[in-house]
Design an enzyme around this catalytic site. Structure first.
Site, PDB file in Angstrom:
ATOM      1  N   GLY A  10       0.943  -1.076  -0.027  1.00  0.00           N
ATOM      2  CA  GLY A  10       0.109  -0.022  -0.020  1.00  0.00           C
ATOM      3  C   GLY A  10       0.843   1.256  -0.069  1.00  0.00           C
ATOM      4  N   THR A  13      -1.403   7.899   1.357  1.00  0.00           N
ATOM      5  CA  THR A  13      -0.924   8.853   2.129  1.00  0.00           C
ATOM      6  C   THR A  13      -0.084   8.403   3.150  1.00  0.00           C
ATOM      7  OG1 THR A  13      -3.197   9.827   1.673  1.00  0.00           O
ATOM      8  CG2 THR A  13      -1.824  10.920   3.316  1.00  0.00           C
ATOM      9  N   LYS A  58       5.900   8.269  -7.148  1.00  0.00           N
ATOM     10  CA  LYS A  58       4.370   8.159  -6.862  1.00  0.00           C
ATOM     11  C   LYS A  58       3.656   9.296  -7.102  1.00  0.00           C
ATOM     12  CE  LYS A  58       0.675   5.570  -5.169  1.00  0.00           C
ATOM     13  NZ  LYS A  58       0.025   4.564  -6.034  1.00  0.00           N
ATOM     14  N   SER A  94      -5.936  -0.286   2.454  1.00  0.00           N
ATOM     15  CA  SER A  94      -7.135  -0.551   2.961  1.00  0.00           C
ATOM     16  C   SER A  94      -7.853  -1.941   2.270  1.00  0.00           C
ATOM     17  CB  SER A  94      -7.954   0.653   2.783  1.00  0.00           C
ATOM     18  OG  SER A  94      -8.012   1.262   1.257  1.00  0.00           O
ATOM     19  N   GLU A 141      -0.813  -0.967  16.101  1.00  0.00           N
ATOM     20  CA  GLU A 141      -0.808   0.361  16.873  1.00  0.00           C
ATOM     21  C   GLU A 141      -1.730   1.162  16.143  1.00  0.00           C
ATOM     22  OE1 GLU A 141       0.353   1.543  20.276  1.00  0.00           O
ATOM     23  OE2 GLU A 141      -1.474   2.331  19.618  1.00  0.00           O
ATOM     24  N   VAL A 144      -6.224   1.627  15.736  1.00  0.00           N
ATOM     25  CA  VAL A 144      -7.111   2.506  16.666  1.00  0.00           C
ATOM     26  C   VAL A 144      -6.478   3.913  17.117  1.00  0.00           C
ATOM     27  CG1 VAL A 144      -8.403   2.425  18.368  1.00  0.00           C
ATOM     28  CG2 VAL A 144      -7.994   0.193  17.361  1.00  0.00           C
ATOM     29  N   THR A 148      -1.828   7.526  18.113  1.00  0.00           N
ATOM     30  CA  THR A 148      -1.909   7.788  19.767  1.00  0.00           C
ATOM     31  C   THR A 148      -1.830   6.401  20.440  1.00  0.00           C
ATOM     32  OG1 THR A 148      -3.005   9.764  19.204  1.00  0.00           O
ATOM     33  CG2 THR A 148      -3.456   8.723  21.475  1.00  0.00           C
ATOM     34  N   LYS A 216     -12.775  -0.624  15.283  1.00  0.00           N
ATOM     35  CA  LYS A 216     -11.789  -0.082  16.199  1.00  0.00           C
ATOM     36  C   LYS A 216     -12.126  -0.756  17.322  1.00  0.00           C
ATOM     37  CE  LYS A 216     -10.270   4.067  13.321  1.00  0.00           C
ATOM     38  NZ  LYS A 216     -10.817   5.428  13.414  1.00  0.00           N
TER      39      LYS A 216
END
Lengths: 320, 320
Positions: A10, A13, A58, A94, A141, A144, A148, A216
């Site tokens: 993937g 962004t 890209k 995704s 990590e 979710v 953070t 999540k």
């Protein structure tokens, strides 16, 4: 310095933000990270890849296959794992069906790091089993609250505590819509504005109907309780008319998940604004803990992914 | 199941809360924890110790040496390590000079878990070196914000991020005094009330003059920046006259620590009440993160200590 070979699956962004971070900080904690393959929708490039050049290609040419320095392979996800055989597979796509790619990798002892929610939400048990079989780490990590570290907090800390419940704001797009409505906008206009600003997907249902928050919440439930939630109720924000102090709240307790819009009291830590996510975690020994931070954005999500790569690279295995 | 032998140094409120937790949850994550010695001011008892009995003896008889089932040893801290040779040494005392005991243990490959601040604040570098030499882990979650896992968050997460600054409320006793003053009490009366409620030590200076907050800020600085703070300014709350929205704030940035009373804006995450501590952590990739939770109390502190014991027992080594 130990060299660790990384495949990136993937290259949107988050993938490109990750490439930038890896170019800057590829050597940390006695590990040198090298990117050995990158896959986008156009195919897989395989070799000793410079992250910044890949990002440049890209962004200017739109697809990696246009890069004539590399042969382009048309691997299936499983072939990617079998052929490239990286030390760590990083999924920042995704792709809903990435589960079997992870399973293949983990069983072969290849660490998996992912920001992709559905495979973890729906196949946690099988994946943890595959990780144990292969002696590899599974890190997620960024699935979710993006970077953070709520997952690290639950998996690698509070190890003696039993979690009682988690209440959280896990989807910032609905927060945007609800705060627009608090300022007098209609639901439809708020959704339009969110689309214009690129906050919502073309199919906004995943956010608005609570699907993203549910994925999540399922991941939080697995981590907090080590088992699947039996009861899952999800209600999105379509029926909210009075949005004052309303947020889309995920409530997680043993065996149970409920996602629904709730009116919060003044001063509630869950009354977040903008891109912030927040979670209130209640445990039996500690009591109540709040963690709050940005829940989206390329760089923020890549921060969580990169931290996980460093964990996987140094074979630090979470206890749960 | 792997048996891990634990020595407990100090048997006050935290030590006894820990004993209770260990009696309940002594087997977790494939590890069985056994207490092989407990030390209080009256001496060291050594053997296969039942945590709940030890707690009972201490609470009814006031000192462990009164327990006639065990021989009582008058070990120095270093002798304790050399004679008992536990797998993990747990310091829940307030012995300022515990540093050399930790150093001895770590060099021998014995893991150290502590809630005792000054040894970490003042000897972090030497201790990390000793830990490396001995291949042992040094864990100190409960030294800052008690069981609220700010140390785990900084040491074991955000691994790719560089910390820019931390602002935090780290001392709840001053919060108690300041909120009493906000309600109209004088400084002296507020201090009296805090003493009556057992919130302050007999020598309240450590809290009021910011010494406790400074020790904690020093530990945060070590963890965030891997070096000692060169500039340390500390000002307590004695001169506060108008306490409205004032809290004792520790500001930590690279090379610098400042502890001082500050007036906060309405809605600041640092405007805590009661026993809550809070930290706002700014990093370059993530942006701003808030963690808030209880910063004191026997059970809460013991939760952090116990989580660390489980980390040490499974040889999970933080990367920083």
């Amino acid at each position: 310095m130990k060299v660790v070979r990384v495949s990136i699956f993937g290259f949107g962004t988050v993938g490109r933000a990750l490439a930038e971070i890896m170019a800057e900080r590829g050597r940390r904690f006695g590990v040198e990270l090298r990117i050995v393959s990158i896959t986008d929708r156009s195919g897989t490039i395989w070799g000793d890849i410079d992250p910044l050049e890949a990002k440049e290609v890209k962004e200017t040419m739109g697809r990696l296959s246009a890069w004539d320095e590399y042969e382009v392979f048309d691997f299936s996800p499983e072939e990617l794992v079998q052929e490239v055989r990286p030390d760590i597979l990083v999924d920042v796509s995704s792709h809903d069906e990435a589960f079997s790619m992870y399973e293949t990798a983990l069983k072969e002892g290849i660490g998996v790091v992912t920001s992709n929610k559905p495979p973890i939400a729906n196949h946690y048990r099988e994946l943890m089993k595959a990780a144990e079989e292969g002696g590899a780490g599974l890190f997620f990590e960024a699935t979710v609250m993006a970077g953070t570290p709520v997952i690290g907090l639950l998996r690698e800390n509070l190890l003696g505590d039993d979690v009682l419940s988690i209440e959280a704001v896990l989807n910032a797009s609905t927060t945007f819509i609800l705060t627009e409505m608090e300022r007098g906008s209609s639901f439809e206009k708020a959704v339009e504005k969110a689309k214009e600003q690129g906050i919502l997907e073309e199919d906004p249902s995943k956010d608005i109907d609570g699907i993203d928050a549910m994925h999540k919440a399922k991941i939080l439930h697995w981590v907090a309780f080590g088992q699947e939630a039996e009861e899952v109720e999800v209600k999105g924000i379509r029926e909210v008319t009075d949005a004052r102090r309303v947020r889309l709240i995920a409530e997680v307790s043993k065996g149970r998940i409920r996602v629904q819009p709730k009116r919060l009291s003044e001063g509630s830590p869950l009354l977040t604004e903008g891109v912030l996510n927040a979670a209130v975690i209640r445990t039996d020994l500690l009591g109540e803990l709040v963690i709050k931070g940005p829940g989206g954005g390329g760089k923020v999500t890549a921060s969580g992914v990169f931290s996980d790569i460093l964990k996987a690279a140094s074979y630090m295995k979470p206890l749960r």
